[in-house]
Motif scaffolding. Structure first.
Motif, PDB file in Angstrom:
ATOM      1  N   GLU A 431       0.830  -1.207   0.000  1.00 21.84           N
ATOM      2  CA  GLU A 431       0.000   0.000   0.000  1.00 21.84           C
ATOM      3  C   GLU A 431       0.868   1.261   0.000  1.00 21.84           C
ATOM      4  OE1 GLU A 431      -2.114  -3.457   1.153  1.00 21.84           O
ATOM      5  OE2 GLU A 431      -0.343  -2.578   2.124  1.00 21.84           O
ATOM      6  N   GLU A 432       1.943   1.233   0.774  1.00 13.72           N
ATOM      7  CA  GLU A 432       2.830   2.393   0.827  1.00 13.72           C
ATOM      8  C   GLU A 432       3.553   2.587  -0.505  1.00 13.72           C
ATOM      9  OE1 GLU A 432       4.633   5.758   2.515  1.00 13.72           O
ATOM     10  OE2 GLU A 432       2.888   4.561   3.151  1.00 13.72           O
ATOM     11  N   VAL A 433       3.922   1.477  -1.151  1.00 11.04           N
ATOM     12  CA  VAL A 433       4.578   1.556  -2.464  1.00 11.04           C
ATOM     13  C   VAL A 433       3.621   2.181  -3.479  1.00 11.04           C
ATOM     14  CG1 VAL A 433       5.533   0.217  -4.377  1.00 11.04           C
ATOM     15  CG2 VAL A 433       6.121  -0.387  -2.019  1.00 11.04           C
ATOM     16  N   VAL A 434       2.373   1.734  -3.475  1.00 15.26           N
ATOM     17  CA  VAL A 434       1.360   2.287  -4.384  1.00 15.26           C
ATOM     18  C   VAL A 434       1.204   3.785  -4.159  1.00 15.26           C
ATOM     19  CG1 VAL A 434      -1.115   2.295  -4.933  1.00 15.26           C
ATOM     20  CG2 VAL A 434       0.094   0.122  -4.663  1.00 15.26           C
ATOM     21  N   LYS A 435       1.150   4.187  -2.897  1.00 14.18           N
ATOM     22  CA  LYS A 435       0.993   5.596  -2.545  1.00 14.18           C
ATOM     23  C   LYS A 435       2.183   6.426  -3.034  1.00 14.18           C
ATOM     24  CE  LYS A 435       0.979   8.527   1.581  1.00 14.18           C
ATOM     25  NZ  LYS A 435       1.066   8.499   3.072  1.00 14.18           N
ATOM     26  N   ARG A 436       3.388   5.953  -2.768  1.00 16.94           N
ATOM     27  CA  ARG A 436       4.592   6.714  -3.139  1.00 16.94           C
ATOM     28  C   ARG A 436       4.730   6.825  -4.663  1.00 16.94           C
ATOM     29  NH1 ARG A 436       8.867   6.892   0.740  1.00 16.94           N
ATOM     30  NH2 ARG A 436       7.969   6.652   2.827  1.00 16.94           N
ATOM     31  N   VAL A 437       4.491   5.730  -5.378  1.00 15.03           N
ATOM     32  CA  VAL A 437       4.624   5.761  -6.840  1.00 15.03           C
ATOM     33  C   VAL A 437       3.561   6.668  -7.454  1.00 15.03           C
ATOM     34  CG1 VAL A 437       4.518   4.394  -8.955  1.00 15.03           C
ATOM     35  CG2 VAL A 437       5.724   3.494  -6.963  1.00 15.03           C
ATOM     36  N   SER A 438       2.365   6.668  -6.888  1.00 15.23           N
ATOM     37  CA  SER A 438       1.292   7.540  -7.385  1.00 15.23           C
ATOM     38  C   SER A 438       1.703   8.998  -7.290  1.00 15.23           C
ATOM     39  CB  SER A 438       0.002   7.306  -6.589  1.00 15.23           C
ATOM     40  OG  SER A 438      -0.452   5.986  -6.751  1.00 15.23           O
ATOM     41  N   ILE A 439       2.343   9.369  -6.173  1.00 11.94           N
ATOM     42  CA  ILE A 439       2.814  10.744  -5.980  1.00 11.94           C
ATOM     43  C   ILE A 439       3.900  11.081  -7.001  1.00 11.94           C
ATOM     44  CG2 ILE A 439       4.040  12.273  -4.393  1.00 11.94           C
ATOM     45  CD1 ILE A 439       2.617  10.766  -2.091  1.00 11.94           C
ATOM     46  N   LEU A 440       4.830  10.138  -7.214  1.00 16.90           N
ATOM     47  CA  LEU A 440       5.912  10.364  -8.177  1.00 16.90           C
ATOM     48  C   LEU A 440       5.371  10.522  -9.594  1.00 16.90           C
ATOM     49  CD1 LEU A 440       8.567   7.763  -6.914  1.00 16.90           C
ATOM     50  CD2 LEU A 440       8.821  10.258  -6.900  1.00 16.90           C
ATOM     51  N   ALA A 441       4.404   9.673  -9.962  1.00 11.70           N
ATOM     52  CA  ALA A 441       3.818   9.737 -11.315  1.00 11.70           C
ATOM     53  C   ALA A 441       3.077  11.061 -11.512  1.00 11.70           C
ATOM     54  CB  ALA A 441       2.889   8.556 -11.534  1.00 11.70           C
ATOM     55  N   ARG A 442       2.420  11.540 -10.448  1.00  5.25           N
ATOM     56  CA  ARG A 442       1.689  12.805 -10.536  1.00  5.25           C
ATOM     57  C   ARG A 442       2.670  13.961 -10.747  1.00  5.25           C
ATOM     58  NH1 ARG A 442      -0.494  13.221  -5.518  1.00  5.25           N
ATOM     59  NH2 ARG A 442      -1.646  11.320  -5.992  1.00  5.25           N
ATOM     60  N   LYS A 443       3.815  13.911 -10.063  1.00  7.84           N
ATOM     61  CA  LYS A 443       4.822  14.962 -10.231  1.00  7.84           C
ATOM     62  C   LYS A 443       5.364  14.992 -11.658  1.00  7.84           C
ATOM     63  CE  LYS A 443       6.482  15.292  -5.463  1.00  7.84           C
ATOM     64  NZ  LYS A 443       7.630  15.069  -4.536  1.00  7.84           N
ATOM     65  N   LYS A 444       5.497  13.782 -12.233  1.00 11.35           N
ATOM     66  CA  LYS A 444       5.999  13.709 -13.618  1.00 11.35           C
ATOM     67  C   LYS A 444       5.012  14.348 -14.575  1.00 11.35           C
ATOM     68  CE  LYS A 444       7.289  10.620 -17.317  1.00 11.35           C
ATOM     69  NZ  LYS A 444       6.933   9.376 -17.998  1.00 11.35           N
ATOM     70  N   GLN A 445       3.724  14.082 -14.337  1.00  9.35           N
ATOM     71  CA  GLN A 445       2.687  14.665 -15.206  1.00  9.35           C
ATOM     72  C   GLN A 445       2.666  16.178 -15.077  1.00  9.35           C
ATOM     73  OE1 GLN A 445      -0.872  12.662 -13.901  1.00  9.35           O
ATOM     74  NE2 GLN A 445      -0.449  10.799 -15.068  1.00  9.35           N
ATOM     75  N   GLN A 446       2.824  16.669 -13.853  1.00  2.86           N
ATOM     76  CA  GLN A 446       2.821  18.124 -13.626  1.00  2.86           C
ATOM     77  C   GLN A 446       4.017  18.775 -14.319  1.00  2.86           C
ATOM     78  OE1 GLN A 446       2.783  18.303  -9.371  1.00  2.86           O
ATOM     79  NE2 GLN A 446       0.571  17.941  -9.199  1.00  2.86           N
ATOM     80  N   ARG A 447       5.164  18.092 -14.270  1.00  2.72           N
ATOM     81  CA  ARG A 447       6.368  18.633 -14.889  1.00  2.72           C
ATOM     82  C   ARG A 447       6.237  18.644 -16.401  1.00  2.72           C
ATOM     83  NH1 ARG A 447      11.817  15.800 -13.098  1.00  2.72           N
ATOM     84  NH2 ARG A 447      10.774  14.073 -14.138  1.00  2.72           N
ATOM     85  N   ALA A 448       5.533  17.635 -16.956  1.00  2.00           N
ATOM     86  CA  ALA A 448       5.341  17.556 -18.411  1.00  2.00           C
ATOM     87  C   ALA A 448       4.402  18.673 -18.874  1.00  2.00           C
ATOM     88  CB  ALA A 448       4.783  16.191 -18.786  1.00  2.00           C
TER      89      ALA A 448
END
Length: 448
Positions: A431-448
């Motif tokens: 669950e923590e892995v899912v949460k952390r990766v979701s945050i990282l993926a969101r940051k990538k989208q924002q940067r794009a």
């Protein structure tokens, strides 16, 4: 007489009377000094006559014992004496392992050191209904044993853990190539180094938590001389029933920074046997393989061994939104998290980062060049660990804007407990892995 003298010697009044008497004797005109010296000699003679442990007495210890360690009254009484006595004290306690249970009393090999369910009336161990996959210790030691049949340079060394490291088979087949050096981890490392200087291929079987004791020898005797020693680091990661002092969570941090060291951990027992083969065919210095406590995953096993190129990782699942880098016991967690994230339309690359040192610089450079956010997972301390190595690589190669997150053991000692419960407690979960990766993926989208 011995016990009575022990009580007298640990009483406060005895010490006071002894000191006062010596002062009074020395005050006697003309012969006082001789009287005091004679009294001291008589006292020493009586000590040698009645009191055991004189070796320790001569070193300046007050010796109490031997005491029956199964007699609680005697233990409490002598502990009380010890509390009243000034200076260093040696409390000599004798126990019998397994006392009160005949199967354990008669065991000479340590089988009962830590065991599972058994029948009280016979002492027979209860076998599981379904045959489990091989234990990691057995897999590693038996692979070494097979390779030793065709290479007489291979020797095994253990610091008093032939049973725990499952080396009984090796010892029975190659008694002249098996060295149990006793509870002396530092000596074990130095013996391995010495054998390596003579073109032998030493396999040092040692628990992660015990390897801590041999740190200086690993650095100076093995790594500084760049000797071909293969260290099998057993009980790497959380250990559950073995207890809090056996949590193997520090070895990455204290080995990764030592020059010449190669450090790896397999994803399953099939890759594990190939790593053993790789290690015993490696001729460029020290190499260590971490493996966990317990049993393997039950995967199909290759019949032929092959070497794994040093410093190469393996992509287990492709993905474009983020990457998870992990190894060993946490790979199933990463794959499960990636599956959940896929359902949420987040595509995650999962990498088996089986070489903790050296890193797969080619793959890592590719991930960072593509600005792929990275999450590292390790069942080991975060400070100085694998995730730290990834951060260092990014900084050293100018990837200053990369998003890198880490999950691992926090800066605390992990107490005794069931492994799953401990992982839940420290947040090392799917669950923590899912949460952390979701945050990282969101940051990538924002940067794009």
């Amino acid at each position: 007489v011995h016990n009575i003298l022990g009580q007298l010697r640990t009483a406060g009044k005895y010490q006071w009377v002894k000191d006062e008497l010596e002062v009074l004797l020395k005050k006697v005109p003309a012969v006082g000094g001789k009287l005091a010296a004679t009294a001291e000699r008589v006292k020493d003679s009586l000590k040698y006559l009645f009191v055991s442990g004189m070796f320790f007495e001569e070193l300046g210890f007050t010796y109490l014992g031997p005491i029956d360690g199964h007699n609680f009254e005697a233990l409490f009484e002598n502990l009380s004496y010890a509390k009243k006595t000034e200076g260093p004290i040696l409390l000599h306690v004798i126990t019998k392992k397994g006392k009160g249970y005949q199967p354990a009393e008669s065991d000479k090999t340590g089988t009962w050191h830590g065991t599972g369910p058994y029948k009280m009336d016979t002492g027979a161990f209860v076998k599981p209904a379904k045959t489990p996959p091989p234990a990691w210790s057995s897999l590693v030691s038996e692979t070494v044993r097979k390779l030793a049949r065709t290479d007489d340079r291979i020797v095994a060394i253990t610091p008093a853990m032939p049973v725990g490291s499952k080396l009984e088979g090796f010892a029975s087949e190659f008694p002249e190539r098996m060295y149990d050096v006793g509870i002396a981890e530092q000596h074990a490392a130095t013996v391995a180094a010495g054998l390596a200087t003579q073109n032998m291929k030493p396999f040092l079987a040692i628990y992660s938590t015990f390897l801590q004791r041999a740190y200086d020898q690993v650095v100076h005797d093995i790594c500084r001389q760049n000797l071909n020693v293969f260290m099998g680091i057993d009980r790497a990661g959380l250990v559950g029933a073995d207890g809090e002092t056996h949590q193997g969570v520090f070895d990455i941090a204290f080995l990764r920074h030592v020059p010449n060291m190669v450090l790896m951990m397999p994803k399953d027992e099939n890759e594990g046997q190939h790593m053993v083969y790789t290690a015993l065919n490696y001729n460029d210095g020290p190499i260590a393989m971490r493996f966990p406590r317990g049993n393997g995953l039950g995967v199909p096993m290759d019949q032929e061994y092959h070497t794994i190129p040093i410093g190469t990782w393996e992509v287990l699942k492709e993905g474009d939104d983020a990457a998870i880098l992990t190894f060993g016991t946490t790979i199933p967690m990463a794959l499960k998290a990636a599956e959940i994230l896929e359902q949420r339309r987040i595509s995650v690359k999962v990498v088996n980062a089986r070489f903790i040192k050296p890193l797969d610089e080619k793959m890592l450079t590719d991930l960072l060049t593509k600005n792929l956010p990275i999450l590292t997972i390790e069942e080991a301390v975060l400070q100085g660990g694998f995730g730290s190595a990834i951060l260092e690589f990014a900084q050293n190669h100018g990837f200053y804007h990369s998003h890198i997150d880490r999950i691992g053991i926090p800066d605390q000692f992990i107490e005794h407990g069931d492994v799953d419960s401990l992982l839940e407690e420290i947040g090392l979960t799917t669950e923590e892995v899912v949460k952390r990766v979701s945050i990282l993926a969101r940051k990538k989208q924002q940067r794009a």
